[in-house]
Design an enzyme around this catalytic site. Structure first.
Site, PDB file in Angstrom:
ATOM      1  N   ASP A 167       0.840  -1.190   0.000  1.00  0.00           N
ATOM      2  CA  ASP A 167       0.000   0.000   0.000  1.00  0.00           C
ATOM      3  C   ASP A 167       0.881   1.249   0.000  1.00  0.00           C
ATOM      4  OD1 ASP A 167      -2.239  -1.604   0.186  1.00  0.00           O
ATOM      5  OD2 ASP A 167      -2.542  -1.264   2.335  1.00  0.00           O
ATOM      6  N   LYS A 168       0.337   2.327  -0.480  1.00  0.00           N
ATOM      7  CA  LYS A 168       1.080   3.585  -0.555  1.00  0.00           C
ATOM      8  C   LYS A 168       1.730   3.950   0.780  1.00  0.00           C
ATOM      9  CE  LYS A 168       0.277   8.539  -1.195  1.00  0.00           C
ATOM     10  NZ  LYS A 168      -0.723   9.587  -1.514  1.00  0.00           N
TER      11      LYS A 168
END
Length: 299
Positions: free
Chosen positions: A137-138
């Site tokens: 995930d970012k």
């Protein structure tokens, strides 16, 4: 531009047609052999161009030159500093910072790890596109494995599917645990009321997370986690489900006063390197924001 050349020496039990040597013993797919034949690759036995119908004997040297890869037109290479943990001709492992998406999305079209890797390839004349073996995930930091050619991606993806690649995450969680280690087994599904959020549901997919408490600091805990399954948001959903949401994870109920992102870091990875023929383990130290909260952690 560099294309990928791999060499093997035929062993006693690997004799037969070159096709069987490559398909059965080296796990080169049928489609990859077609690409080698028609898209600019080469098959050589003892330095001479050969077809897959040639018989190979013990001691023969087999060389496979894979065709050049087309760079994805949907991603613009961007210069950025990469924290490279490991690199050889087949594999690149990068310590991704928090705040950087692994690939571009409709929400953030620039600044992705993929674009930085493509620029690195350009600078080093590596003819390949971005082959992520895993994604983060970012706002999750840590180790991302990237195959440097399609054949490597195929072999590592097989390991991924058979759960031979082992990853350990570190998470800063709210609250103290009653037990030092344990397992969360709870199905995960999409939340029908959200485009992003997942939830525990009997109608979801099987999901299993193992945890072990490493440190306690005030009312928070630093926990190591290993996944048996790889569901979207699995750690975040499972930890929130048992009453210990990630610090900084406001989507799943985590407090946001101590850290400005979900406190999750891909810490260790262990795997079998099919080209080096050895087991490997690598780790990425805690990033600065988590280090400020919990201090150093031994690998």
């Amino acid at each position: 531009m560099t294309t990928f050349l791999i060499k093997w020496t035929v062993k006693e039990h690997e004799t037969g047609l070159l096709r069987e040597f490559l398909r059965t013993h080296k796990k080169i797919s049928k489609s990859a052999l077609v690409d080698i034949k028609f898209a600019g690759g080469e098959l050589l036995v003892n330095g001479e161009l050969s077809t897959v119908r040639k018989a190979v004997l013990p001691g023969d040297e087999i060389s496979v030159r894979f065709p050049p890869e087309e760079i994805s037109s949907s991603m613009t290479p961007l210069p950025m500093k990469l924290d490279i943990i490991f690199e050889d001709n087949h594999l690149l492992i990068v310590n991704k910072p928090a705040g950087m998406p692994t690939i571009p999305s409709r929400y953030q079209t620039n600044g992705s790890l993929a674009q930085g890797v493509l620029f690195y390839y350009e600078e080093n004349e590596i003819q390949s596109t971005f082959h992520a073996i895993n994604r983060l995930d970012k706002d999750t930091s840590g180790l991302v494995m990237i195959a440097k050619h399609r054949f490597a991606h195929s072999l590592f993806s097989m390991q991924q599917r058979s759960k031979e690649i082992k990853r350990t995450y570190l998470a800063g969680l709210r609250g103290k645990f009653n037990e030092e280690k344990g397992t969360v087994s709870a199905h995960i599904a999409r939340n029908p009321e959200s485009m992003i959020e997942r939830m525990v549901s009997d109608h979801g997919q099987v999901a299993v997370t193992h945890f072990q408490v490493l440190k306690e600091l005030g009312d928070n805990s630093l926990v190591a986690l290993q996944l048996e399954t790889g569901r979207t948001h699995q750690i975040r959903v499972h930890m929130s489900h048992i009453g210990h949401p990630l610090l900084g994870d406001d989507l799943y109920g985590g407090p946001v006063d101590l850290i400005g992102r979900q406190a999750l870091h891909s810490w260790k990875v262990s795997f079998y390197h099919p080209f080096e023929e050895k087991e490997m383990q690598l780790n990425a130290p805690l990033p600065e924001d988590l280090n400020r909260l919990f201090g150093q952690v031994e690998a």
